[in-house]
Design a protein around this motif. Structure first.
Motif, PDB file in Angstrom:
ATOM      1  N   TYR A 169       0.842  -1.200   0.000  1.00  0.00           N
ATOM      2  CA  TYR A 169       0.000   0.000   0.000  1.00  0.00           C
ATOM      3  C   TYR A 169       0.880   1.254   0.000  1.00  0.00           C
ATOM      4  O   TYR A 169       2.082   1.185   0.283  1.00  0.00           O
ATOM      5  N   LYS A 171       0.734   3.472   2.172  1.00  0.00           N
ATOM      6  CA  LYS A 171       1.125   3.600   3.583  1.00  0.00           C
ATOM      7  C   LYS A 171       0.573   2.416   4.357  1.00  0.00           C
ATOM      8  O   LYS A 171      -0.247   1.660   3.818  1.00  0.00           O
ATOM      9  N   ASP A 172       1.039   2.245   5.594  1.00  0.00           N
ATOM     10  CA  ASP A 172       0.659   1.053   6.359  1.00  0.00           C
ATOM     11  C   ASP A 172      -0.861   0.977   6.557  1.00  0.00           C
ATOM     12  O   ASP A 172      -1.448   1.796   7.267  1.00  0.00           O
ATOM     13  N   PRO A 173      -1.514   0.001   5.943  1.00  0.00           N
ATOM     14  CA  PRO A 173      -2.980  -0.090   6.032  1.00  0.00           C
ATOM     15  C   PRO A 173      -3.477  -0.427   7.438  1.00  0.00           C
ATOM     16  O   PRO A 173      -4.653  -0.202   7.737  1.00  0.00           O
ATOM     17  N   ARG A 175      -2.462   1.117   9.976  1.00  0.00           N
ATOM     18  CA  ARG A 175      -2.475   2.383  10.721  1.00  0.00           C
ATOM     19  C   ARG A 175      -3.292   3.470  10.034  1.00  0.00           C
ATOM     20  O   ARG A 175      -3.758   4.400  10.677  1.00  0.00           O
ATOM     21  N   TYR A 176      -3.418   3.351   8.710  1.00  0.00           N
ATOM     22  CA  TYR A 176      -4.152   4.394   7.972  1.00  0.00           C
ATOM     23  C   TYR A 176      -5.291   3.766   7.181  1.00  0.00           C
ATOM     24  O   TYR A 176      -5.053   2.937   6.294  1.00  0.00           O
ATOM     25  N   SER A 177      -6.529   4.179   7.495  1.00  0.00           N
ATOM     26  CA  SER A 177      -7.662   3.550   6.832  1.00  0.00           C
ATOM     27  C   SER A 177      -7.793   3.987   5.374  1.00  0.00           C
ATOM     28  O   SER A 177      -8.490   3.341   4.592  1.00  0.00           O
ATOM     29  N   ASP A 178      -7.133   5.096   5.006  1.00  0.00           N
ATOM     30  CA  ASP A 178      -7.249   5.550   3.609  1.00  0.00           C
ATOM     31  C   ASP A 178      -6.083   5.050   2.735  1.00  0.00           C
ATOM     32  O   ASP A 178      -5.881   5.529   1.628  1.00  0.00           O
ATOM     33  N   ALA A 179      -5.315   4.075   3.260  1.00  0.00           N
ATOM     34  CA  ALA A 179      -4.192   3.544   2.466  1.00  0.00           C
ATOM     35  C   ALA A 179      -4.707   2.890   1.186  1.00  0.00           C
ATOM     36  O   ALA A 179      -5.748   2.240   1.197  1.00  0.00           O
TER      37      ALA A 179
END
Ligand code: ADP
Length: 257
Positions: A169, A171-173, A175-179
Motif C-alpha cells: 500500500y 502507507k501502512d494499512p 495504521r491508515y484507513s485511507d491507504a
C-alpha cells in the motif's frame, strides 16, 4: 512463467502459538494446482521456531533457545508438509541454506544442482535458513531476503511472497484507513527501502521493508516479485494459474510486464 518460488511467513503458518493446519494445507493445495499446471515450485517456509514451540516451551527471546526451537521444529514442520503433500502423491525435500552458501560460487552451484535434480523429479524443495549454523554477521534473519536469493540463483521466473498483508500500500494499512493498494510497482525509492522495520508479533521479523528489499534485489537483476495474501490464496491462484492480476502487488521493471 515456469519456475515459481513461493515464500510463506510465520504469521500465515501459525496461529495462537500453534501451526495453522488449515492454511498450511491450503498452501499445499495451491502447490499441487501449480504442479498440475506444469509449473515447478520451490517453497521457502518459515515457521520452524513456532513449530518447535508447540512441542516445548523454551524461551523464544534467548538466541540459543531459539536455535534449539528451530532444530526441534524444522523436522516437525517438514513432517506436516510431507503428510499433506502425500495426499497428492507429491514428494517434498528439505534444503537448509545460510547466507554463506550464496557467498561462495561453488556452494551456490552445488545447491543449484541439487535443486535442479529435485525439480526434474517433480519434488518440492522446501527451503529454510539454517538457523543453527547461521553466524551473526552472515545471517539473512528473515526469509524474505533468503527467498529473493533462492529465486535469483535458482533461476526462478518469479518470487511470490504470501504474507499477512494482501498487497503493498502507499502507507501502512493497519495504521491508515485511507491507504491505497499499489498494484504495479516498477521502482522503489531510497526512503521506501530504508523505512523503519514494521514487523509485529512475536514470530515475525522483517515487516514490509524486507519484502521491498527482496523486490528491489530481484528487479535490479531483471527478476520480478508478486506480493499477495497468504490467508486467502485467491489472488495468488488468479495471478499464477489464470494469468489474471486481480489483487496483490506486482513488482517488475517496466520492461517485464
Ligand atoms: P509476514 O509475517 O507475512 O512476513 P510482516 O507482518 O512481517 O509479514 O509484514 C507485513 C506487515 O507490514 C503488514 O501486516 C503491515 O502492517 C506492515 N506494513 C507497513 N507498511 C506497509 C505498507 N505500505 N503496505 C503493506 N503493509 C505494510
Amino acid at each position: 512463467m515456469k519456475r515459481v518460488v513461493l515464500k510463506v511467513g510465520s504469521h500465515v503458518l501459525t496461529e495462537d502459538g500453534d501451526i495453522a493446519h488449515d492454511r498450511l494445507s491450503a498452501l499445499v493445495d495451491l502447490i499441487a494446482a501449480l504442479h498440475k499446471d506444469n509449473k515447478e515450485v520451490i517453497l521457502v517456509s518459515s515457521g520452524a521456531v513456532a513449530a518447535g514451540y508447540t512441542q516445548i516451551r523454551l524461551n523464544r527471546s534467548d538466541v540459543a533457545d531459539k536455535q534449539a526451537l528451530a532444530a526441534i521444529g524444522q523436522p516437525y514442520l517438514l513432517k506436516i508438509y510431507q503428510t499433506q503433500f502425500a495426499h497428492y502423491g507429491i514428494l517434498s525435500a528439505q534444503i537448509l541454506l545460510s547466507a554463506d552458501d550464496f557467498d561462495s560460487r561453488k556452494r551456490t552451484e552445488h545447491a543449484r544442482t541439487a535443486v535442479e535434480r529435485l525439480l526434474s523429479h517433480k519434488v518440492v524443495p522446501i527451503v529454510n535458513e539454517n538457523d543453527v549454523v547461521a553466524t551473526e554477521e552472515l545471517v539473512f534473519g528473515d526469509n524474505d531476503r533468503l527467498s529473493a536469493h533462492v529465486a535469483h540463483y535458482f533461476d526462478a521466473d518469479i518470487l511470490v511472497i504470501l504474507s499477512d498483508i494482501d498487497a503493498y500500500y502507499d502507507k501502512d494499512p493497519h495504521r491508515y484507513s485511507d491507504a491505497k493498494i499499489r498494484k504495479i510497482v516498477t521502482e522503489l525509492t531510497h526512503e521506501e527501502l530504508e523505512d523503519e522495520c514494521s514487523a509485529h508479533g512475536e514470530f515475525a521479523t522483517g515487516g514490509i521493508v524486507t519484502k521491498l528489499q527482496a523486490a528491489n534485489f530481484l528487479m535490479k537483476r531483471g527478476g520480478q516479485m508478486f506480493l499477495s495474501s497468504g490467508f486467502d490464496l485467491s489472488d495468488a491462484y488468479s495471478f499464477l494459474i489464470d494469468g489474471v492480476h486481480r489483487g496483490g502487488t506486482l513488482f517488475a521493471t517496466e520492461a517485464r510486464h
